[in-house]
Scaffold this active site. Structure first.
Site, PDB file in Angstrom:
ATOM      1  N   ASP A 145       0.856  -0.990   0.027  1.00 53.06           N
ATOM      2  CA  ASP A 145       0.010   0.048  -0.007  1.00 53.06           C
ATOM      3  C   ASP A 145       0.947   1.107  -0.073  1.00 53.06           C
ATOM      4  O   ASP A 145       2.123   1.304   0.259  1.00 53.06           O
ATOM      5  CB  ASP A 145      -0.972  -0.135   1.146  1.00 53.06           C
ATOM      6  CG  ASP A 145      -0.283  -0.269   2.490  1.00 53.06           C
ATOM      7  OD1 ASP A 145       0.992  -0.341   2.756  1.00 53.06           O
ATOM      8  OD2 ASP A 145      -1.027  -0.564   3.587  1.00 53.06           O
ATOM      9  N   ASN A 162      -6.999  -2.440  14.564  1.00 53.87           N
ATOM     10  CA  ASN A 162      -8.505  -2.651  14.431  1.00 53.87           C
ATOM     11  C   ASN A 162      -8.530  -3.774  13.253  1.00 53.87           C
ATOM     12  O   ASN A 162      -9.604  -4.127  13.024  1.00 53.87           O
ATOM     13  CB  ASN A 162      -8.853  -1.206  13.766  1.00 53.87           C
ATOM     14  CG  ASN A 162      -8.299  -1.159  12.348  1.00 53.87           C
ATOM     15  OD1 ASN A 162      -7.439  -1.831  12.060  1.00 53.87           O
ATOM     16  ND2 ASN A 162      -8.671  -0.085  11.632  1.00 53.87           N
ATOM     17  N   GLU A 178      -9.546  -1.425   5.819  1.00 55.31           N
ATOM     18  CA  GLU A 178     -10.168  -1.339   7.296  1.00 55.31           C
ATOM     19  C   GLU A 178     -11.514  -2.128   7.245  1.00 55.31           C
ATOM     20  O   GLU A 178     -12.063  -2.393   6.369  1.00 55.31           O
ATOM     21  CB  GLU A 178     -10.433   0.192   6.975  1.00 55.31           C
ATOM     22  CG  GLU A 178      -8.997   1.306   6.767  1.00 55.31           C
ATOM     23  CD  GLU A 178      -8.346   1.303   7.969  1.00 55.31           C
ATOM     24  OE1 GLU A 178      -8.246   0.259   9.030  1.00 55.31           O
ATOM     25  OE2 GLU A 178      -7.453   2.190   7.939  1.00 55.31           O
ATOM     26  N   HIS A 233      -6.767  -4.247  10.524  1.00 56.31           N
ATOM     27  CA  HIS A 233      -6.435  -4.230   9.250  1.00 56.31           C
ATOM     28  C   HIS A 233      -5.470  -4.938   8.687  1.00 56.31           C
ATOM     29  O   HIS A 233      -4.519  -5.078   9.382  1.00 56.31           O
ATOM     30  CB  HIS A 233      -6.547  -2.583   8.745  1.00 56.31           C
ATOM     31  CG  HIS A 233      -5.507  -1.851   9.142  1.00 56.31           C
ATOM     32  ND1 HIS A 233      -5.325  -0.580   9.185  1.00 56.31           N
ATOM     33  CD2 HIS A 233      -4.148  -2.222   9.433  1.00 56.31           C
ATOM     34  CE1 HIS A 233      -4.069  -0.195   9.587  1.00 56.31           C
ATOM     35  NE2 HIS A 233      -3.501  -1.115   9.901  1.00 56.31           N
TER      36      HIS A 233
END
Ligand code: PGA
Length: 240
Positions: A67, A136, A143, A138
């Site tokens: 990414d 979280n 996400e 991800h």
């Protein structure tokens, strides 16, 4: 999923580097799927040490990163291209022309994502993909959401990710709010996956990933669909 629990961050990094080095020795012209963030820094240090010791050779290696922020220039010291140069590429004999990171400067980000997806299938699939995990859950910048994207795409960052990444920027306002990221399908196309986690802040996400359910509120749980995933973590991250 296979799990390896290590006593320290150093041990975890050495373990991950050994697995990557093994892939490189078996296939010198391999494709390495790489990740940024604080977690893999120790792994990259260990790969650099192995390279200097003559144990591994990057001359025929291709790399594809997960990414990149959007928009961001490769010269920005918070860009993932810059991170990869400083933490790995500048210290090993990889051909930089064969190191790929999504284009944070593209005029049309959707087009850049489609081009990146095509590139990963052309040069890849990755022989091994290295992943970190967000607090979280991800992976890359996939996400938690009610639905997850399959292919490389433009995404907005959640407030929790922006806050978690603000530590690297002058202020939280400087954190880009968008990113280009491989999708879950792109990640799962890798032949082998290692996912690294250290520290108690990751324990809840690791526990959810290991429940064995496909839960889009924990994107890392999608790795349960892959036949060759190794979770490498320290005791604090395995705590729950
Ligand atoms: P970190 O990030 O390695 O900096 O904790 C991991 C991630 O968000 O994927």
């Amino acid at each position: 999923m296979k799990t390896i629990v290590c006593k320290t961050y150093e041990e975890m990094s050495a373990c991950a580097a050994d697995i990557i080095a093994d892939v490189m020795k078996k296939k010198p012209a391999c494709v390495l799927g790489l990740a940024t963030g604080s977690t893999p820094v120790g792994t990259y240090k260990e790969l650099i040490r192995k390279h200097r010791a003559g144990e591994i050779d990057f001359s025929a290696v291709t790399t594809v990163n997960l990414d990149e922020y959007y928009p961001i220039s490769p010269e920005n010291d918070q860009s993932y291209r810059y991170f990869m140069n400083v933490n790995l590429f500048d210290h090993v004999n990889v051909d930089k022309a064969k190191t790929y990171v999504p284009d944070g400067t593209a005029a049309d980000p959707d087009e850049a994502c489609a081009a990146y997806e095509a590139l990963v299938s052309k040069v890849g699939p990755a022989d091994i993909q290295v992943l970190g995990i967000g607090q979280n859950g991800h992976i890359g910048f996939n996400e938690p959401d009610s639905a997850l994207e399959v292919a490389t795409h433009v995404t907005g960052l959640t407030d929790s990710t922006i806050r978690a990444n603000a530590r690297f920027f002058a202020s939280v306002e400087d954190v880009p709010t968008k990113a280009l990221t491989m999708g879950i399908g792109t990640i799962l196309s890798a032949k082998k996956i290692i996912i690294l986690a250290n520290g108690a802040a990751k324990a809840a996400a690791v526990a959810k990933m290991l429940e064995g359910k496909l839960d889009t509120s924990c994107p890392a749980s999608m790795l349960n669909l892959h036949a060759d995933v190794t979770v490498i973590c320290d005791e604090a991250a395995m705590g729950q």
